[in-house]
Each structure stands twice: as C-alpha cells, then as structure tokens.
Scaffold this active site. Structure first.
Site, PDB file in Angstrom:
ATOM      1  CB  SER A  76     -83.714  34.747  50.628  1.00 17.07           C
ATOM      2  OG  SER A  76     -85.004  35.064  50.166  1.00 17.07           O
ATOM      3  CG  ASN A 108     -85.035  30.803  50.212  1.00 14.04           C
ATOM      4  OD1 ASN A 108     -85.639  29.943  50.858  1.00 14.04           O
ATOM      5  ND2 ASN A 108     -83.945  31.373  50.653  1.00 14.04           N
ATOM      6  CG  LEU A 109     -91.368  32.871  47.712  1.00 10.21           C
ATOM      7  CD1 LEU A 109     -92.778  32.756  47.134  1.00 10.21           C
ATOM      8  CD2 LEU A 109     -90.682  34.125  47.187  1.00 10.21           C
ATOM      9  CG  HIS A 118     -90.717  36.964  49.242  1.00 11.73           C
ATOM     10  ND1 HIS A 118     -89.818  36.247  49.991  1.00 11.73           N
ATOM     11  CD2 HIS A 118     -89.978  37.650  48.343  1.00 11.73           C
ATOM     12  CE1 HIS A 118     -88.594  36.496  49.579  1.00 11.73           C
ATOM     13  NE2 HIS A 118     -88.658  37.340  48.581  1.00 11.73           N
TER      14      HIS A 118
END
Ligand code: PAF
Length: 285
Positions: free
Chosen positions: A188, A32-33, A37
């Site tokens: 996220s 769920n980048l 990230h």
C-alpha cells in the site's frame, strides 16, 4: 459479499456459515487493497467454504510519528476487489467498535524476542499493536485458518508464535509476496512514491536477489555481504534502516551453517519506508 461493522453482526454471520457446516478462513487487512491482498483471499477461498476479510486501520500499531491519518481509506474499491477475489463477508469496524473503552487500558498481547529488532527496533510498540489486534480479530471471527503475506516476514513470525503460545486452534498460512514486473513487492505504501522514486524502488529487491545468489553460490561472509548491500542501497538513493541475514524461524542472526535463512531489509526512499525479504531454504532442490 456482505459488509458488517459490528462484532455482533460478524459473529452472527460466521455462526450462520458454521451452522451450514462451512469451514471459515480469515484475511485481516488494513484496506487500500492491491493484488497481493487479493492473492491472500484467493488462497483462503481455495482452502475453505467461507472467507471473512477485515479492513481496520489499527491505531495501536502506528507510532506517534507514523502515517495513521494519511493511511488511505478506499472502502468502495476494496469491497469490489474482495468480491472479485472470492470473499464472502467483510468486517469493517470503527475504532470505537474495536476499542470501546479506548486504547490506554486495552489488554495487550506481546510476543517477546521475535518482536525485537528489525522492524521492532525502528517501530517500538508496533508488533504489540499487531499482536493485540490480530488476537482480538481471531477471537471475534474464530476462523479455522488465516492467511498472511510473507512480505511482512517478521509479522508472520510474530503471529505464528502468538497462535502457538496462546493455543489458538487456527492454521496460519503464509502466502508468497506478489511483485510488480520489475520486482518491487506490492505494498500500500508504494502509492506514496513519486515517479522517480518508483523507478528507484526495485533496487531493493535487486540487492536482496544478488545477496541470495551469493549465498546460493556458497558465500558465507554475512557481515561483508550486508555491508556491500547497504552501500548498494545507499548508492541507489535509499536510506537503509536495516539489512540483515537471519535464521528464518528464530530471526536470530544467521550462522554460516544455517540452511533456512531469510534476508530482510527496510529502507527509506524520500519519506516512504519500504520493506522486503527473500527466504532461502538451502536444502530445497
Ligand atoms: O499486515 C497488516 O495489514 C496489518 O498489520 C494487520 C495484520 C491487518 C493487523 O492490523
């Protein structure tokens, strides 16, 4: 960018890169980048020749009442983001691949003291789950360096300690928190906020920033500052879990004479628990 699902394929791909003389960097994630990230992958890509990322939603670090099942799984979008950020290999194992004999008898890695208090107090077993999966992933990838976000300040401290204490030859790099324009730390979990909550959420960073400014100006009555900050969070609509001023290396409550301090907070908005921190080295010019 290749995606592999088994430890055998991962080891083979890393061995190939090593045989070509490449240095290996590693960015473990739960998927769920977001841009935070991507910044970790970009940092790794600046330092090494071959970047491995992992996506694994690790059941061992979720408590019974936490959001394991509803944690978003967005593999296709994540693969695209990793590719754009400069990742060479994605390891996306199943739970069975990571824990072939189940989790009950799994050897655990625990980092005492640093794992206690703060998030460790409200999430019992969480850091043991993190330390265990990160140790397994480090042994699978055997990277030269690994990059983690400073947003998870306590997690980063736990990982630095486990690498030091278990003599793992891995350089750990902490990458600054990426924020939205209004200051909210990217996470996220921000996706769980409704519109009104998203409008309220930057108050968390504002409170930390005001506290940091007071410390820079010489205020040292930490209990009073914490009480004021908690009241501000509550007024904004949060249920504060903790708000603390700690020594940045030991995570023990900061003393007035400490120069390297971190203000850490966790607070709940609706059903979403947000964390953030501000690190202040008072000797930095
Ligand atoms: O920060 C995370 O996303 C996770 O805790 C990590 C380090 C990937 C371990 O599961």
């Amino acid at each position: 960018m290749n995606t592999v699902k088994t430890v055998r394929e991962l080891r083979a791909a890393v061995a190939r890169a090593r045989s070509e003389g490449k240095r290996i960097g590693f960015v473990p994630t739960m998927g769920n980048l977001h841009s935070g990230h991507a910044a970790l992958v970009t940092k790794a890509a600046q330092r090494v020749d071959f970047v491995v990322a992992s996506i694994f939603v690790n059941p061992l670090q979720f408590g019974p009442s936490e959001d394991l099942d509803k944690y978003p799984r967005t593999l296709a979008a994540d693969q695209e983001k990793l590719l754009q950020a400069g990742c060479h290999l994605l390891f996306a194992p199943t739970v069975e691949e990571m824990y072939p004999d189940g989790m009950d008898g799994q050897t655990r890695v625990s980092v005492p003291q640093l794992s206690e208090g703060l998030c460790g107090a409200s999430r019992p077993g969480h850091f043991e789950g993190v330390a265990t999966v990160v140790s397994k992933l480090f042994n699978m990838v055997q990277p030269d360096l690994a990059v983690f976000g400073q947003k998870d300040f306590q997690q980063l401290a736990v990982i630095r300690a486990l690498v030091r204490d278990l003599n793992m030859p891995i350089q750990i790099i902490g990458e600054p928190t990426v924020r939205a324009d209004d200051g909210l730390a990217l996470s996220s979990r921000n996706g769980y906020l409704n519109e009104a909550q998203r409008d309220t959420a930057p108050a968390l960073y504002r409170v930390l920033s005001e506290m940091a400014e007071s410390i820079r100006q010489g205020q040292r009555d930490y209990p009073a500052m914490i009480a004021r900050g908690q009241a501000q969070l509550a007024t904004a609509g949060f249920r504060p879990d903790y708000l603390e001023i700690r020594h940045a290396l030991t995570l023990r409550p900061a003393a007035a004479e400490d120069r390297d301090v971190v203000i850490l907070a966790a607070a709940v908005l609706g059903a979403t628990r947000l964390i953030d921190n501000l690190h202040l080295n008072l000797d930095d010019k």
